[in-house]
Design a protein around this motif. Structure first.
Motif, PDB file in Angstrom:
ATOM      1  N   PRO A  70       0.808  -1.231   0.000  1.00 43.36           N
ATOM      2  CA  PRO A  70       0.000   0.000   0.000  1.00 43.36           C
ATOM      3  C   PRO A  70       0.835   1.273   0.000  1.00 43.36           C
ATOM      4  N   SER A  71       2.017   1.236   0.602  1.00 43.97           N
ATOM      5  CA  SER A  71       2.870   2.429   0.614  1.00 43.97           C
ATOM      6  C   SER A  71       3.343   2.793  -0.783  1.00 43.97           C
ATOM      7  N   LEU A  72       3.344   1.819  -1.689  1.00 43.80           N
ATOM      8  CA  LEU A  72       3.830   2.082  -3.042  1.00 43.80           C
ATOM      9  C   LEU A  72       2.893   3.006  -3.809  1.00 43.80           C
ATOM     10  N   ALA A  73       1.600   2.943  -3.515  1.00 45.68           N
ATOM     11  CA  ALA A  73       0.653   3.806  -4.218  1.00 45.68           C
ATOM     12  C   ALA A  73       0.983   5.280  -4.020  1.00 45.68           C
ATOM     13  N   ALA A  74       1.491   5.633  -2.849  1.00 47.13           N
ATOM     14  CA  ALA A  74       1.798   7.031  -2.552  1.00 47.13           C
ATOM     15  C   ALA A  74       3.008   7.540  -3.317  1.00 47.13           C
ATOM     16  N   THR A  75       3.814   6.633  -3.882  1.00 49.46           N
ATOM     17  CA  THR A  75       5.005   7.073  -4.611  1.00 49.46           C
ATOM     18  C   THR A  75       4.674   7.552  -6.019  1.00 49.46           C
ATOM     19  N   ARG A  76       3.427   7.483  -6.419  1.00 52.17           N
ATOM     20  CA  ARG A  76       3.043   7.903  -7.765  1.00 52.17           C
ATOM     21  C   ARG A  76       3.303   9.398  -7.994  1.00 52.17           C
ATOM     22  N   GLU A  77       3.085  10.191  -6.964  1.00 52.38           N
ATOM     23  CA  GLU A  77       3.287  11.631  -7.091  1.00 52.38           C
ATOM     24  C   GLU A  77       4.776  11.957  -7.128  1.00 52.38           C
ATOM     25  N   ARG A  78       5.114  13.053  -7.802  1.00 57.63           N
ATOM     26  CA  ARG A  78       6.514  13.471  -7.837  1.00 57.63           C
ATOM     27  C   ARG A  78       7.011  13.775  -6.430  1.00 57.63           C
ATOM     28  N   PRO A  79       8.159  13.248  -6.051  1.00 57.24           N
ATOM     29  CA  PRO A  79       8.701  13.565  -4.722  1.00 57.24           C
ATOM     30  C   PRO A  79       9.138  15.019  -4.652  1.00 57.24           C
ATOM     31  N   LEU A  80       9.155  15.552  -3.439  1.00 56.67           N
ATOM     32  CA  LEU A  80       9.560  16.940  -3.277  1.00 56.67           C
ATOM     33  C   LEU A  80      11.047  17.126  -3.576  1.00 56.67           C
ATOM     34  N   ASP A  81      11.863  16.193  -3.105  1.00 56.95           N
ATOM     35  CA  ASP A  81      13.302  16.302  -3.320  1.00 56.95           C
ATOM     36  C   ASP A  81      13.907  14.899  -3.321  1.00 56.95           C
ATOM     37  N   ALA A  82      15.227  14.835  -3.449  1.00 57.99           N
ATOM     38  CA  ALA A  82      15.892  13.538  -3.546  1.00 57.99           C
ATOM     39  C   ALA A  82      15.685  12.714  -2.276  1.00 57.99           C
ATOM     40  N   ASP A  83      15.785  13.344  -1.100  1.00 55.17           N
ATOM     41  CA  ASP A  83      15.595  12.605   0.143  1.00 55.17           C
ATOM     42  C   ASP A  83      14.200  11.985   0.207  1.00 55.17           C
ATOM     43  N   ALA A  84      13.199  12.729  -0.250  1.00 53.76           N
ATOM     44  CA  ALA A  84      11.832  12.207  -0.241  1.00 53.76           C
ATOM     45  C   ALA A  84      11.682  11.040  -1.222  1.00 53.76           C
ATOM     46  N   HIS A 106      15.864   3.937 -10.348  1.00 53.05           N
ATOM     47  CA  HIS A 106      16.311   3.912 -11.735  1.00 53.05           C
ATOM     48  C   HIS A 106      15.192   3.434 -12.652  1.00 53.05           C
ATOM     49  N   ALA A 107      14.485   2.376 -12.250  1.00 50.82           N
ATOM     50  CA  ALA A 107      13.403   1.849 -13.082  1.00 50.82           C
ATOM     51  C   ALA A 107      12.343   2.913 -13.354  1.00 50.82           C
ATOM     52  N   ARG A 108      12.019   3.687 -12.342  1.00 48.21           N
ATOM     53  CA  ARG A 108      11.012   4.734 -12.534  1.00 48.21           C
ATOM     54  C   ARG A 108      11.527   5.807 -13.479  1.00 48.21           C
ATOM     55  N   LEU A 109      12.765   6.218 -13.305  1.00 46.86           N
ATOM     56  CA  LEU A 109      13.327   7.231 -14.191  1.00 46.86           C
ATOM     57  C   LEU A 109      13.396   6.730 -15.621  1.00 46.86           C
ATOM     58  N   ALA A 110      13.730   5.452 -15.802  1.00 43.07           N
ATOM     59  CA  ALA A 110      13.861   4.890 -17.147  1.00 43.07           C
ATOM     60  C   ALA A 110      12.531   4.810 -17.868  1.00 43.07           C
ATOM     61  N   ARG A 111      11.460   4.489 -17.145  1.00 42.95           N
ATOM     62  CA  ARG A 111      10.181   4.215 -17.802  1.00 42.95           C
ATOM     63  C   ARG A 111       9.149   5.313 -17.617  1.00 42.95           C
ATOM     64  N   HIS A 112       9.275   6.112 -16.561  1.00 41.42           N
ATOM     65  CA  HIS A 112       8.291   7.172 -16.285  1.00 41.42           C
ATOM     66  C   HIS A 112       9.019   8.432 -15.822  1.00 41.42           C
ATOM     67  N   PRO A 113       9.856   8.992 -16.667  1.00 42.28           N
ATOM     68  CA  PRO A 113      10.723  10.091 -16.221  1.00 42.28           C
ATOM     69  C   PRO A 113       9.971  11.337 -15.790  1.00 42.28           C
ATOM     70  N   GLU A 114       8.818  11.608 -16.389  1.00 42.33           N
ATOM     71  CA  GLU A 114       8.117  12.847 -16.069  1.00 42.33           C
ATOM     72  C   GLU A 114       7.711  12.921 -14.600  1.00 42.33           C
ATOM     73  N   SER A 115       7.336  11.769 -14.034  1.00 41.72           N
ATOM     74  CA  SER A 115       6.907  11.761 -12.634  1.00 41.72           C
ATOM     75  C   SER A 115       8.021  11.361 -11.682  1.00 41.72           C
ATOM     76  N   ALA A 116       9.140  10.897 -12.227  1.00 43.35           N
ATOM     77  CA  ALA A 116      10.230  10.406 -11.373  1.00 43.35           C
ATOM     78  C   ALA A 116      11.073  11.527 -10.793  1.00 43.35           C
TER      79      ALA A 116
END
Length: 234
Positions: free
Chosen positions: A107-121, A156-166
């Motif tokens: 369930p925590s993975l669903a919240a990662t859909r939004e762009r993080p505020l910064d690298a630490d987030a 890396h996987a997110r950046l490779a396949r969904h860069p706009e939101s990563a």
């Protein structure tokens, strides 16, 4: 609820493995560094992680992915009780892995859909699922695992396949933001030894892609072989 992608329990796991392989064309070059007997299990495990990632991050609307993740929570809870519906479960469900713990973390993975505020987030958002995935790594592959390495491969996987939101919001948007996040990921890439060869190979391939400046571009054959060899050796 039907299984994701309308797969039946009698379906072929190869269809799901093929989707993951499509994101990693280098794998056909480097899989020779893995014991042949372990490859089907490794492929199924990698394909399963791909399914969770795409459920969380793919598409313009969040609801279909959220529904898939809820289905997977139910499915993994069933795996912990000896039940299965998804084709990948034919290879994975009977393995002595902490599937219930993954179900609790999904369930925590669903919240990662939004762009993080910064690298630490960005790193922090993946901590729960990365810890659970690392525990499965250890159970399936009988080698130590590192949740920080797992998180790195997933970022890396997110950046490779969904860069706009990563890309974290603090790094901007567009190509400049993608370049900045690629550089930041590479600079913060974790060093770990003694990992299972399959996780080591994935991490080495991802780091090499980032070093070359394009998270989504497959490595040239010689570069892939070199990275795969180093990753397998730990």
């Amino acid at each position: 609820m039907n299984t994701p992608d309308d797969a039946s329990s009698a379906g072929d796991p190869a269809a799901f493995v093929a989707k993951w392989r499509g994101a990693w064309p280098e794998w056909s070059l480097v899989e020779g560094f893995l014991p042949a007997a372990q490859r089907p299990l490794i492929e199924a495990w990698q394909a399963l992680q791909f399914e969770w990632q795409e459920a969380a991050w793919r598409g313009e609307e969040a609801r279909p992915g959220e529904a898939k993740l809820r289905w997977w929570v139910e499915e993994l809870d069933g795996w912990s009780r000896g039940l299965r519906r998804h084709p990948l479960g034919a290879l994975l469900q009977k393995q002595p892995a902490p599937w219930r713990e993954v179900a609790l973390a999904l369930p925590s993975l669903a919240a990662t859909r939004e762009r993080p505020l910064d690298a630490d987030a960005a790193w922090a958002s993946l901590e729960p699922i990365a810890r659970a995935v690392a525990a499965v790594d250890e159970a399936l592959l009988q080698r130590r695992a590192d949740a920080h390495v797992v998180a790195a491969t997933w970022l890396h996987a997110r950046l490779a396949r969904h860069p706009e939101s990563a890309v974290p919001q603090s790094l901007g948007t567009g190509d400049a933001g993608i370049r900045a996040w690629s550089h930041a990921l590479r600079a913060g890439w974790p060093r770990a030894s003694g990992l299972a060869p399959s996780r080591g190979i994935e991490a080495a391939l991802a780091a090499s892609r980032l070093k070359r400046g394009d998270a989504s571009a497959a490595l040239p054959p010689l570069a892939a072989l070199w990275a795969g060899w180093r990753g397998a050796r730990g």
